[in-house]
Design a protein around this motif. Structure first.
Motif, PDB file in Angstrom:
ATOM      1  N   GLU A   1       0.821  -1.264  -0.086  1.00  0.00           N
ATOM      2  CA  GLU A   1       0.082  -0.091  -0.099  1.00  0.00           C
ATOM      3  C   GLU A   1       0.843   1.084  -0.016  1.00  0.00           C
ATOM      4  O   GLU A   1       0.504   2.206  -0.220  1.00  0.00           O
ATOM      5  CB  GLU A   1      -0.886   0.078   1.028  1.00  0.00           C
TER       6      GLU A   1
ATOM      7  N   ASP B   1     -11.364   5.277   1.056  1.00  0.00           N
ATOM      8  CA  ASP B   1     -12.247   4.390   0.876  1.00  0.00           C
ATOM      9  C   ASP B   1     -12.458   3.886  -0.847  1.00  0.00           C
ATOM     10  O   ASP B   1     -12.365   2.907  -1.012  1.00  0.00           O
ATOM     11  CB  ASP B   1     -13.662   4.178   1.423  1.00  0.00           C
TER      12      ASP B   1
ATOM     13  N   ARG C   1      -9.632   1.493  -2.361  1.00  0.00           N
ATOM     14  CA  ARG C   1      -9.426   0.000  -2.170  1.00  0.00           C
ATOM     15  C   ARG C   1      -9.280  -0.841  -3.338  1.00  0.00           C
ATOM     16  O   ARG C   1      -8.684  -1.942  -3.428  1.00  0.00           O
ATOM     17  CB  ARG C   1     -10.703  -0.512  -1.118  1.00  0.00           C
TER      18      ARG C   1
ATOM     19  N   LEU D   1      -4.180  -6.439  -1.721  1.00  0.00           N
ATOM     20  CA  LEU D   1      -5.324  -6.439  -0.545  1.00  0.00           C
ATOM     21  C   LEU D   1      -6.179  -7.823  -0.706  1.00  0.00           C
ATOM     22  O   LEU D   1      -6.881  -7.711  -2.032  1.00  0.00           O
ATOM     23  CB  LEU D   1      -5.952  -5.243  -0.563  1.00  0.00           C
TER      24      LEU D   1
ATOM     25  N   ALA E   1     -11.565  -6.269   1.061  1.00  0.00           N
ATOM     26  CA  ALA E   1     -11.836  -5.191   0.028  1.00  0.00           C
ATOM     27  C   ALA E   1     -13.002  -4.138   0.494  1.00  0.00           C
ATOM     28  O   ALA E   1     -12.988  -2.872  -0.048  1.00  0.00           O
ATOM     29  CB  ALA E   1     -12.484  -5.909  -1.228  1.00  0.00           C
ATOM     30  N   GLU E   2     -13.828  -4.327   1.386  1.00  0.00           N
ATOM     31  CA  GLU E   2     -14.853  -3.520   1.704  1.00  0.00           C
ATOM     32  C   GLU E   2     -14.731  -3.145   3.230  1.00  0.00           C
ATOM     33  O   GLU E   2     -15.338  -2.121   3.691  1.00  0.00           O
ATOM     34  CB  GLU E   2     -16.462  -4.099   1.686  1.00  0.00           C
TER      35      GLU E   2
ATOM     36  N   TYR F   1     -11.042  -2.776   4.754  1.00  0.00           N
ATOM     37  CA  TYR F   1      -9.894  -2.338   5.211  1.00  0.00           C
ATOM     38  C   TYR F   1      -9.556  -1.026   5.455  1.00  0.00           C
ATOM     39  O   TYR F   1     -10.128  -0.198   4.511  1.00  0.00           O
ATOM     40  CB  TYR F   1      -8.723  -3.056   4.073  1.00  0.00           C
ATOM     41  N   ARG F   2      -8.814  -0.535   6.347  1.00  0.00           N
ATOM     42  CA  ARG F   2      -8.753   1.024   6.639  1.00  0.00           C
ATOM     43  C   ARG F   2      -7.741   1.403   5.762  1.00  0.00           C
ATOM     44  O   ARG F   2      -6.330   1.154   6.077  1.00  0.00           O
ATOM     45  CB  ARG F   2      -8.325   1.111   8.164  1.00  0.00           C
ATOM     46  N   VAL F   3      -7.858   2.345   4.876  1.00  0.00           N
ATOM     47  CA  VAL F   3      -6.834   2.828   3.871  1.00  0.00           C
ATOM     48  C   VAL F   3      -6.016   3.775   4.688  1.00  0.00           C
ATOM     49  O   VAL F   3      -6.582   4.672   5.360  1.00  0.00           O
ATOM     50  CB  VAL F   3      -7.289   3.395   2.776  1.00  0.00           C
TER      51      VAL F   3
END
Length: 325
Positions: free
Chosen positions: A52, A267, A270, A279, A284-285, A287-289
């Motif tokens: 990331e 968000d 993602r 990831l 995918a819905e 995860y804290r970016v």
């Protein structure tokens, strides 16, 4: 040595050009801008790992921000392992890369001069999480329980550095820290979840996935000391060539623009992390970016701490300073 110092001086002067211009007269400010406009920016190849940390550059690529800034020839090349990335850099196949202070120091000590251009993650402790998890079958529920227990990680890496730092903060004596060498992070992830490792050091997003799959998160580096920084490492040979310094300056502006895109709506990115940063779909819905920092070099304290650690561990056989990097 003279060329290294000249490069550092030029870098500082270019990065200070904008604020200094505001202090001059209008006529004086226009002249350097005109001269800078005549400099041809260089083609640029940036090495990245599928993590990331590179997200603002991928965002800039998707949004066409490189071309808008006049960087018409930029290629982001993804490598599956740091060793492959470093070999490509040493061979001159890439001009810069996403890495860490340890990688930069190893190259510098090995006779390949580099300059750290900016922190990509880790300007604050909350950015770029590393942590230690215990196997679902393990009895450990804190770091003290890992004294004398093999912990999976890779030696001479930022992950070992963070592991050492977290164990030190927890009061675990250095002699009680036992490392189980497992270089490949996905393999380490599988071993700890299957109970073949009692504990392991993991980066994101596998750290989150491990915790959601039954492993126990014992500690991470988002509080306390700021242990880890991902950085943009540039070749001094590239910077010394015509247009090199100017290209880095524009690249840092594009980095800031990419940061603004990501931070405005984390968000929304993602999907890019699923595509480019491994990831897992299961995250995918949720995860804290990360929130990313605008460009800034690591502090002298951060760099010196890494250099001291590398020297103490026997990983660095040449004395380096903050100014070298």
């Amino acid at each position: 040595m003279l060329s290294r110092r000249l490069i550092v001086a030029l870098t500082v002067l270019v990065l200070l050009a904008v604020p200094l211009a505001g202090c001059a007269s209008d006529d004086a400010a226009e002249e350097p801008a005109d001269e800078a406009a005549e400099v041809e920016l260089s083609p640029l190849r940036i090495g990245a790992l599928p993590t990331e940390d590179t997200l603002p550059l991928w965002a800039a690529e998707e949004k066409g921000l490189f071309a808008e800034a006049g960087l018409d020839d930029v290629e982001i090349i993804t490598f599956q392992a740091a060793a492959e990335r470093d070999a490509a850099f040493a061979a001159g196949e890439i001009d810069g890369f996403m890495g860490d202070i340890i990688a930069a120091a190893n190259l510098e000590a090995g006779g390949i001069p580099v300059t750290i251009g900016t922190v990509m993650l880790g300007a604050t402790p909350a950015e770029g999480r590393f942590g230690i998890v215990a196997s679902p079958e393990a009895a450990a529920n804190d770091l003290e329980a890992l004294a004398g227990v093999p912990v999976g990680t890779s030696s001479a890496t930022i992950q070992e550095y963070v592991l050492d730092g977290l164990m030190r903060q927890a009061g675990v004596a250095h002699d009680d820290l036992v490392i189980e060498q497992v270089d490949k992070v996905p393999v380490r992830f599988d071993l700890v979840l299957n109970g073949q490792l009692e504990a392991a050091a993991l980066p994101e997003p596998l750290l989150t996935l491990a915790a959601e799959t039954g492993a126990t998160l014992l500690a991470d580096d988002t509080t306390g000391e700021n242990l880890s920084q991902t950085v943009l490492v540039m070749s001094d040979e590239f910077l010394a060539a015509p247009g090199g310094i100017e290209t880095l300056t524009v690249l840092l502006e594009v980095w800031d623009a990419g940061v603004a895109e990501v931070n405005a709506d984390p968000d929304a990115w993602r999907g890019t992390l699923v595509e480019k940063a491994r990831l897992p779909e299961s995250l995918a819905e949720t995860y804290r970016v990360n929130v990313y920092p605008e460009h800034q070099v690591p502090t002298e304290e951060q760099v010196d701490a890494v250099l001291t650690w590398m020297t103490d561990k026997g990983y660095l056989d040449k004395t380096l300073t903050y100014e070298d990097l």
